[in-house]
Design an enzyme around this catalytic site. Structure first.
Site, PDB file in Angstrom:
ATOM      1  N   LYS A 168       0.814  -1.225   0.000  1.00 15.77           N
ATOM      2  CA  LYS A 168       0.000   0.000   0.000  1.00 15.77           C
ATOM      3  C   LYS A 168       0.845   1.272   0.000  1.00 15.77           C
ATOM      4  O   LYS A 168       0.441   2.283  -0.572  1.00 15.77           O
ATOM      5  CB  LYS A 168      -0.967   0.012   1.185  1.00 15.77           C
ATOM      6  CG  LYS A 168      -1.850  -1.230   1.285  1.00 15.77           C
ATOM      7  CD  LYS A 168      -2.634  -1.524   0.015  1.00 15.77           C
ATOM      8  CE  LYS A 168      -3.126  -2.961  -0.005  1.00 15.77           C
ATOM      9  NZ  LYS A 168      -3.479  -3.479  -1.320  1.00 15.77           N
TER      10      LYS A 168
ATOM     11  N   GLY B  59      -8.971  -4.114   5.593  1.00 16.93           N
ATOM     12  CA  GLY B  59      -9.227  -3.846   7.008  1.00 16.93           C
ATOM     13  C   GLY B  59      -8.297  -4.528   8.001  1.00 16.93           C
ATOM     14  O   GLY B  59      -8.279  -4.164   9.173  1.00 16.93           O
TER      15      GLY B  59
ATOM     16  N   GLU C  16      -2.791   7.559   7.816  1.00 17.45           N
ATOM     17  CA  GLU C  16      -3.620   8.402   6.944  1.00 17.45           C
ATOM     18  C   GLU C  16      -4.593   9.205   7.799  1.00 17.45           C
ATOM     19  O   GLU C  16      -5.019   8.741   8.857  1.00 17.45           O
ATOM     20  CB  GLU C  16      -4.478   7.531   5.993  1.00 17.45           C
ATOM     21  CG  GLU C  16      -3.740   6.898   4.840  1.00 17.45           C
ATOM     22  CD  GLU C  16      -4.679   6.072   3.956  1.00 17.45           C
ATOM     23  OE1 GLU C  16      -5.885   5.961   4.258  1.00 17.45           O
ATOM     24  OE2 GLU C  16      -4.180   5.525   2.961  1.00 17.45           O
TER      25      GLU C  16
ATOM     26  N   HIS D 137     -17.421   3.871  -0.521  1.00 16.15           N
ATOM     27  CA  HIS D 137     -16.448   3.077  -1.266  1.00 16.15           C
ATOM     28  C   HIS D 137     -16.924   3.047  -2.710  1.00 16.15           C
ATOM     29  O   HIS D 137     -17.934   2.418  -3.017  1.00 16.15           O
ATOM     30  CB  HIS D 137     -16.356   1.659  -0.683  1.00 16.15           C
ATOM     31  CG  HIS D 137     -15.527   0.712  -1.499  1.00 16.15           C
ATOM     32  ND1 HIS D 137     -14.524  -0.053  -0.969  1.00 16.15           N
ATOM     33  CD2 HIS D 137     -15.556   0.413  -2.817  1.00 16.15           C
ATOM     34  CE1 HIS D 137     -13.965  -0.775  -1.923  1.00 16.15           C
ATOM     35  NE2 HIS D 137     -14.584  -0.521  -3.053  1.00 16.15           N
TER      36      HIS D 137
ATOM     37  N   LYS E  46     -18.294  -6.880   1.162  1.00 14.96           N
ATOM     38  CA  LYS E  46     -19.347  -6.224   0.399  1.00 14.96           C
ATOM     39  C   LYS E  46     -20.606  -7.088   0.410  1.00 14.96           C
ATOM     40  O   LYS E  46     -20.519  -8.320   0.375  1.00 14.96           O
ATOM     41  CB  LYS E  46     -18.885  -5.997  -1.042  1.00 14.96           C
ATOM     42  CG  LYS E  46     -17.782  -4.949  -1.123  1.00 14.96           C
ATOM     43  CD  LYS E  46     -17.140  -4.889  -2.489  1.00 14.96           C
ATOM     44  CE  LYS E  46     -15.913  -3.988  -2.440  1.00 14.96           C
ATOM     45  NZ  LYS E  46     -14.909  -4.381  -3.444  1.00 14.96           N
TER      46      LYS E  46
ATOM     47  N   GLU F   2      -9.878   1.597  -6.378  1.00  9.75           N
ATOM     48  CA  GLU F   2     -10.814   1.909  -5.292  1.00  9.75           C
ATOM     49  C   GLU F   2     -10.562   3.320  -4.774  1.00  9.75           C
ATOM     50  O   GLU F   2      -9.417   3.712  -4.569  1.00  9.75           O
ATOM     51  CB  GLU F   2     -10.617   0.945  -4.116  1.00  9.75           C
ATOM     52  CG  GLU F   2     -10.957  -0.494  -4.418  1.00  9.75           C
ATOM     53  CD  GLU F   2     -10.808  -1.388  -3.185  1.00  9.75           C
ATOM     54  OE1 GLU F   2     -11.179  -2.558  -3.295  1.00  9.75           O
ATOM     55  OE2 GLU F   2     -10.322  -0.924  -2.124  1.00  9.75           O
TER      56      GLU F   2
ATOM     57  N   ARG G 299      -7.049  -7.635 -10.394  1.00  8.19           N
ATOM     58  CA  ARG G 299      -7.738  -8.881 -10.768  1.00  8.19           C
ATOM     59  C   ARG G 299      -9.167  -8.550 -11.156  1.00  8.19           C
ATOM     60  O   ARG G 299      -9.600  -7.402 -11.029  1.00  8.19           O
ATOM     61  CB  ARG G 299      -7.774  -9.821  -9.563  1.00  8.19           C
ATOM     62  CG  ARG G 299      -8.397  -9.114  -8.365  1.00  8.19           C
ATOM     63  CD  ARG G 299      -8.735 -10.018  -7.221  1.00  8.19           C
ATOM     64  NE  ARG G 299      -8.828  -9.288  -5.958  1.00  8.19           N
ATOM     65  CZ  ARG G 299      -9.875  -8.600  -5.538  1.00  8.19           C
ATOM     66  NH1 ARG G 299     -10.967  -8.557  -6.279  1.00  8.19           N
ATOM     67  NH2 ARG G 299      -9.863  -7.955  -4.394  1.00  8.19           N
TER      68      ARG G 299
ATOM     69  N   VAL H 289     -15.345  -9.623  -7.701  1.00 10.99           N
ATOM     70  CA  VAL H 289     -16.601 -10.360  -7.512  1.00 10.99           C
ATOM     71  C   VAL H 289     -17.748  -9.617  -8.219  1.00 10.99           C
ATOM     72  O   VAL H 289     -18.560 -10.216  -8.919  1.00 10.99           O
ATOM     73  CB  VAL H 289     -16.930 -10.499  -6.003  1.00 10.99           C
ATOM     74  CG1 VAL H 289     -18.297 -11.143  -5.799  1.00 10.99           C
ATOM     75  CG2 VAL H 289     -15.855 -11.282  -5.274  1.00 10.99           C
TER      76      VAL H 289
HETATM   77  C1  MV4 Z   1     -10.139   4.263   5.614  1.00 12.92           C
HETATM   78  C2  MV4 Z   1     -11.330   4.745   6.185  1.00 12.92           C
HETATM   79  C3  MV4 Z   1     -11.336   6.049   6.616  1.00 12.92           C
HETATM   80  N1  MV4 Z   1     -10.239   6.822   6.492  1.00 12.92           N
HETATM   81  N2  MV4 Z   1      -9.076   5.066   5.501  1.00 12.92           N
HETATM   82  C4  MV4 Z   1     -11.485  -0.286   5.269  1.00 12.92           C
HETATM   83  C5  MV4 Z   1     -10.921  -1.392   4.440  1.00 12.92           C
HETATM   84  C6  MV4 Z   1      -9.694  -0.859   3.830  1.00 12.92           C
HETATM   85  N3  MV4 Z   1      -9.563  -1.314   2.499  1.00 12.92           N
HETATM   86  C7  MV4 Z   1      -9.816   0.625   3.911  1.00 12.92           C
HETATM   87  N4  MV4 Z   1     -10.851   0.907   4.843  1.00 12.92           N
HETATM   88  C8  MV4 Z   1     -11.066   2.164   5.282  1.00 12.92           C
HETATM   89  N5  MV4 Z   1     -10.037   3.009   5.159  1.00 12.92           N
HETATM   90  C9  MV4 Z   1      -9.141   6.308   5.934  1.00 12.92           C
HETATM   91  N6  MV4 Z   1      -8.049   7.099   5.827  1.00 12.92           N
HETATM   92  C10 MV4 Z   1     -12.409   3.897   6.286  1.00 12.92           C
HETATM   93  C11 MV4 Z   1     -12.290   2.589   5.846  1.00 12.92           C
HETATM   94  C12 MV4 Z   1     -13.459   1.762   5.997  1.00 12.92           C
HETATM   95  C13 MV4 Z   1     -14.131   1.280   4.895  1.00 12.92           C
HETATM   96  C14 MV4 Z   1     -13.704   1.531   3.608  1.00 12.92           C
HETATM   97  C15 MV4 Z   1     -14.380   1.050   2.517  1.00 12.92           C
HETATM   98  C16 MV4 Z   1     -15.530   0.301   2.722  1.00 12.92           C
HETATM   99  C17 MV4 Z   1     -15.975   0.027   3.980  1.00 12.92           C
HETATM  100  C18 MV4 Z   1     -15.289   0.500   5.079  1.00 12.92           C
HETATM  101  C19 MV4 Z   1     -15.746   0.214   6.356  1.00 12.92           C
HETATM  102  C20 MV4 Z   1     -15.060   0.686   7.426  1.00 12.92           C
HETATM  103  C21 MV4 Z   1     -13.901   1.455   7.266  1.00 12.92           C
END
Ligand code: MV4
Length: 502
Positions: A116, A165, A200, A208, A237, A275, A292, A295
């Site tokens: 990342k 996560g 971050e 999302h 999801k 994303e 990739r 889903v």
């Molecule tokens: C975050 C965020 C808020 N602020 N980053 C969750 C999974 C991971 N791929 C990134 N995620 C998040 N990153 C910052 N700087 C909130 C989440 C997040 C989230 C993101 C996408 C879809 C669902 C989520 C559920 C909880 C937290």
């Protein structure tokens, strides 16, 4: 030209990939574990080979066995699907070394996006907006405290090797910085063998939203617009839709251009997903890239009118993309519901077992990508997703109504499924209005999990049983079929069905 593809996967995605192979006149080779001897992908493929015991580490993740089968069967290419080896840089390279086409990007691209911090650095270089933060490991307490002070609380600590996560911590309070850092690091080390953690700014209640991109070997890169994936539960999801109710044409164009720039920055080839986190003011930030097929790719296929797997195969054999950016238009609205063998009334515990009765939804605007059948036993070893229900409508309202109709038609007995829960989501005012973000399930907890006055599922099943029994008895006594007397048999029984909830 690719004549034979080994599909290094199982379940619905293996079947979905083989369907496109069949349409292209390409032979498909299935590989399977002990638990999957009678799985649908084994029956669908032109050839199928056993590769080991049920645990995926000894079968679907065993690179040696998969490459051995590819060589033995003379497969020109390997399609990895999603999960398993799909984002494994070493596997991509091993296929190449063996002279087999890996249907996905090169090792370097997978590695860049898999880390990342490197992904953030790459995006910053090419001008793609990322979440404000840093790109270095917080390897001392002093550095951590200083960095967080600069960015300002609240912050997210994230594992560089992570995603989805894992190894992620929200820090709201100064006193929690160091303890959260330690737990994020140890979780990252345990999960990925790499304790690198960066920081971050925290984006509250984000959306999302992801962009599908396609790239060929000739430098052509296009985006196929967005998917709204904010209905999530524990980073899983649950429902996806396109277009996103939040999106405007202007923001779509901007983000689409950034998605293309992101792909170009790594000379991407194939299908990929960028994303973004999007806040309520439509500020957007690059989150990660998935290298990739996803889903939820079918909703894009439906609204854009493209077969992403065919496109992946064409690009892999050196052909040019079949579409140009100016040909990409979103037609109507598509929604996908993921159907899981899980019990929503019992904290979504997996519910493996034998499928007794199965009625799958059909009809106008309905696509069902599944792999289970009556008598099939869902193995405990893999992801409990049993199918994806995808509907299309001329507009969002029609798509929602069609999804409710399709969920109503979907009958599965023998196991618990998430169908009732999905029906409830389709009735939730925040979903219907399109005003929802990643906090949706938590915010609507009371509504989503309230006990039903009448358990519609049980009622529907008892109606099927009663109908069949009634017809049998009438046939026996009157020697005629009741359904041929011009009157709906359902009406006799249909005092109160879940259709009343429409
Ligand atoms: C975050 C965020 C808020 N602020 N980053 C969750 C999974 C991971 N791929 C990134 N995620 C998040 N990153 C910052 N700087 C909130 C989440 C997040 C989230 C993101 C996408 C879809 C669902 C989520 C559920 C909880 C937290």
């Amino acid at each position: 030209m690719i004549k034979k593809v080994l599909v290094a996967n199982r379940g619905e995605i293996a079947v979905r990939v083989m369907r496109s192979c069949r349409e292209m006149g390409i032979h498909s080779v299935a590989v399977f574990s002990d638990a999957d001897r009678s799985s649908m992908h084994v029956r669908y493929a032109n050839e199928a080979y056993h590769i080991g015991p049920s645990p995926s580490t000894e079968s679907y993740l065993d690179q040696n066995k998969i490459i051995e089968v590819a060589k033995k069967t003379g497969a020109d290419a390997i399609h990895p699907g999603y999960g398993f080896l799909s984002e494994n840089a070493t596997f991509s390279q091993r296929c190449k070394d063996e002279g087999i086409i890996f249907i996905g990007p090169d090792k370097e691209v997978i590695a860049t996006m898999g880390d990342k911090i490197t992904a953030r650095e790459t995006m910053i270089k090419s001008g793609v907006p990322v979440v404000p933060g840093t790109n270095t490991d917080l390897n001392t307490d002093e550095l951590a405290l200083k960095t967080v002070a600069e960015i300002g609380l609240p912050v997210m600590l994230k594992a560089s090797a992570g995603g989805g996560g894992k190894g992620m911590r929200l820090v709201k309070d100064e006193k929690d910085i160091l303890s959260s850092l330690r737990s994020a690091k140890s979780e990252a080390l345990a999960s990925f063998g790499d304790g690198t953690v960066y920081v971050e700014k925290f984006i509250a209640n984000p959306h999302h939203i992801e962009f599908q991109i396609l790239a060929d070997q000739h430098g052509n890169v296009i985006h196929l617009c967005e998917r709204e994936c904010s209905v999530q539960r524990r980073h899983q999801k649950v429902v996806e839709e396109t277009p996103s109710p939040l999106m405007t044409e202007k923001i779509r164009q901007e983000m689409g251009e950034y998605a293309v720039a992101a792909a170009k920055s790594v000379n991407y080839v194939g299908a990929g997903t960028i994303e973004f986190l999007v806040d309520n003011d439509l500020n957007y930030y690059f989150l990660e890239m998935n290298t990739r097929l996803q889903v939820e790719h079918p909703i894009t296929e439906r609204v854009i009118g493209i077969d992403l797997v065919k496109e992946q195969i064409r690009v892999a054999q050196g052909e040019k993309l079949s579409m140009k950016q100016e040909d990409v238009v979103q037609k109507g609205h598509a929604i996908e519901c993921r159907i899981y063998a899980e019990d929503p009334d019992n904290n979504f515990m997996p519910s493996p077992g034998v499928i007794k009765h199965l009625t799958e939804p059909l009809g106008l605007g309905v696509r069902q990508d599944g792999y289970v059948y009556e008598g099939f036993e869902i193995p405990i070893y893999y992801d409990p997703m049993i199918s994806k229900l995808i509907v299309w409508g001329n507009n969002r309202d029609e798509a929602i109504q069609r999804m409710r109709r399709a969920l109503y038609e979907y009958k599965i007995t023998g196991i618990k499924t998430s169908i009732k829960f999905l029906e409830k989501i389709m009735e939730t005012p925040d979903f219907i209005s399109g005003k929802y973000d990643t906090g949706f399930i938590e915010k609507n907890d009371t509504f989503l999990f309230e006990k039903r006055k009448c358990d519609s599922d049980c009622l529907d099943i008892s109606m099927i049983v009663a109908m069949v029994d009634y017809q049998k008895r009438l046939k026996n006594t009157l020697n005629q079929d009741v359904s041929s007397n011009g009157e709906s048999g359902w009406k006799k029984f249909g005092k109160k069905t879940s259709m009343n909830r429409f």
